[in-house]
Scaffold this motif. Structure first.
Motif, short mmCIF file in Angstrom:
data_model
loop_
_atom_site.label_atom_id
_atom_site.label_comp_id
_atom_site.label_asym_id
_atom_site.label_seq_id
_atom_site.Cartn_x
_atom_site.Cartn_y
_atom_site.Cartn_z
N VAL A 185 13.63 11.42 14.07
CA VAL A 185 12.27 11.99 13.98
C VAL A 185 12.18 12.92 12.95
O VAL A 185 12.94 13.33 12.33
CB VAL A 185 11.94 12.70 15.43
N SER A 186 10.80 12.94 12.52
CA SER A 186 10.54 14.15 11.57
C SER A 186 9.79 15.24 12.20
O SER A 186 9.32 16.08 11.16
CB SER A 186 9.72 13.39 10.57
N ALA A 187 9.71 15.38 13.35
CA ALA A 187 8.85 16.52 13.99
C ALA A 187 9.48 17.01 15.19
O ALA A 187 9.74 16.24 16.10
CB ALA A 187 7.20 16.36 14.19
N ALA A 188 9.68 18.35 15.40
CA ALA A 188 9.78 18.75 16.83
C ALA A 188 9.76 20.35 16.66
O ALA A 188 9.39 20.93 15.72
CB ALA A 188 11.41 18.73 16.98
N PHE A 189 9.43 20.79 18.16
CA PHE A 189 9.38 22.44 18.25
C PHE A 189 10.65 22.72 18.92
O PHE A 189 11.06 22.02 20.09
CB PHE A 189 8.08 22.72 18.89
N VAL A 190 11.11 23.87 18.91
CA VAL A 190 12.03 24.76 19.70
C VAL A 190 11.19 25.46 20.55
O VAL A 190 10.27 26.21 20.37
CB VAL A 190 12.76 25.70 18.74
N LEU A 191 11.31 25.05 21.61
CA LEU A 191 10.35 25.84 22.91
C LEU A 191 11.03 27.27 23.36
O LEU A 191 10.34 27.83 23.67
CB LEU A 191 10.19 24.63 24.01
N GLU B 80 21.83 27.86 24.02
CA GLU B 80 21.26 27.04 25.13
C GLU B 80 19.79 26.73 24.50
O GLU B 80 19.11 27.70 24.56
CB GLU B 80 21.50 27.17 26.32
N ILE B 81 19.48 25.46 23.96
CA ILE B 81 18.08 25.38 23.42
C ILE B 81 17.42 24.15 23.87
O ILE B 81 17.82 23.13 24.10
CB ILE B 81 18.19 25.36 21.61
N LEU B 82 16.10 24.34 24.13
CA LEU B 82 15.07 23.31 24.40
C LEU B 82 14.46 22.95 23.57
O LEU B 82 13.50 23.64 22.88
CB LEU B 82 14.37 23.64 25.75
N LEU B 83 14.45 21.67 22.83
CA LEU B 83 13.65 21.14 21.91
C LEU B 83 12.71 20.15 22.37
O LEU B 83 12.98 19.52 23.48
CB LEU B 83 14.34 20.27 20.84
N ALA B 84 11.51 20.11 21.63
CA ALA B 84 10.39 19.08 22.17
C ALA B 84 10.36 18.03 20.80
O ALA B 84 9.85 18.37 19.81
CB ALA B 84 9.03 19.61 22.55
#
Length: 138
Positions: A27-33, A102-106
């Motif tokens: 993928v080429s786009a994500a946010f770190v929530l 511990e990280i949540l990505l979207a």
């Protein structure tokens, strides 16, 4: 949007690990929530500074958020040291995980993020576009 929980291990470079996730998931786009954990050393570019400042010691990640593109990340983090003092800034390479992160990505498979130089600020700024066919679907 596809949620992706991650756990980084001791010795991992926080920023480089997050940037690598995009290529891995195609993928080429994500946010770190959000992110929590600890670092043994941090490299933060403080507000208005040209270069990162190195911060050593036992550091707790209080917050981590930002955007990820194939051509770079824009991440902000706040940290607390062993005395409870808090500092925050832009995440640079060289933030080394101490015990865990511990990280949540979207993941955003229908979008492309790029960073293009903004003449007004002199910094690369986020450009959001619908996904083209340049990358195969995840």
């Amino acid at each position: 949007m596809q949620p992706l929980p991650l756990r980084l291990n001791p010795g991992d470079d926080l920023r480089l690990s997050l940037e690598a996730v995009l290529a891995w998931h195609r993928v080429s786009a994500a946010f770190v929530l959000q992110g929590i954990g600890s670092l043994s050393v941090a490299q933060l570019r403080l507000a208005g500074a040209a270069q990162p400042t190195e911060i050593g010691g036992d550091l707790a990640i209080l917050t981590l958020a930002g955007s990820l593109a194939l051509d770079g990340a824009h991440l902000h983090m706040s940290l607390a040291d062993a005395q409870g003092r808090v500092v925050g800034g832009h995440v640079a390479p060289g933030c080394i995980v101490r015990t865990t992160a511990e990280i949540l990505l979207a993941l955003l498979p229908d979008h492309e993020f790029t960073r293009e130089l903004d003449a007004g600020s002199g910094y690369p700024k986020l450009v959001v576009r619908p996904r083209s066919t340049s990358l195969p679907p995840p």
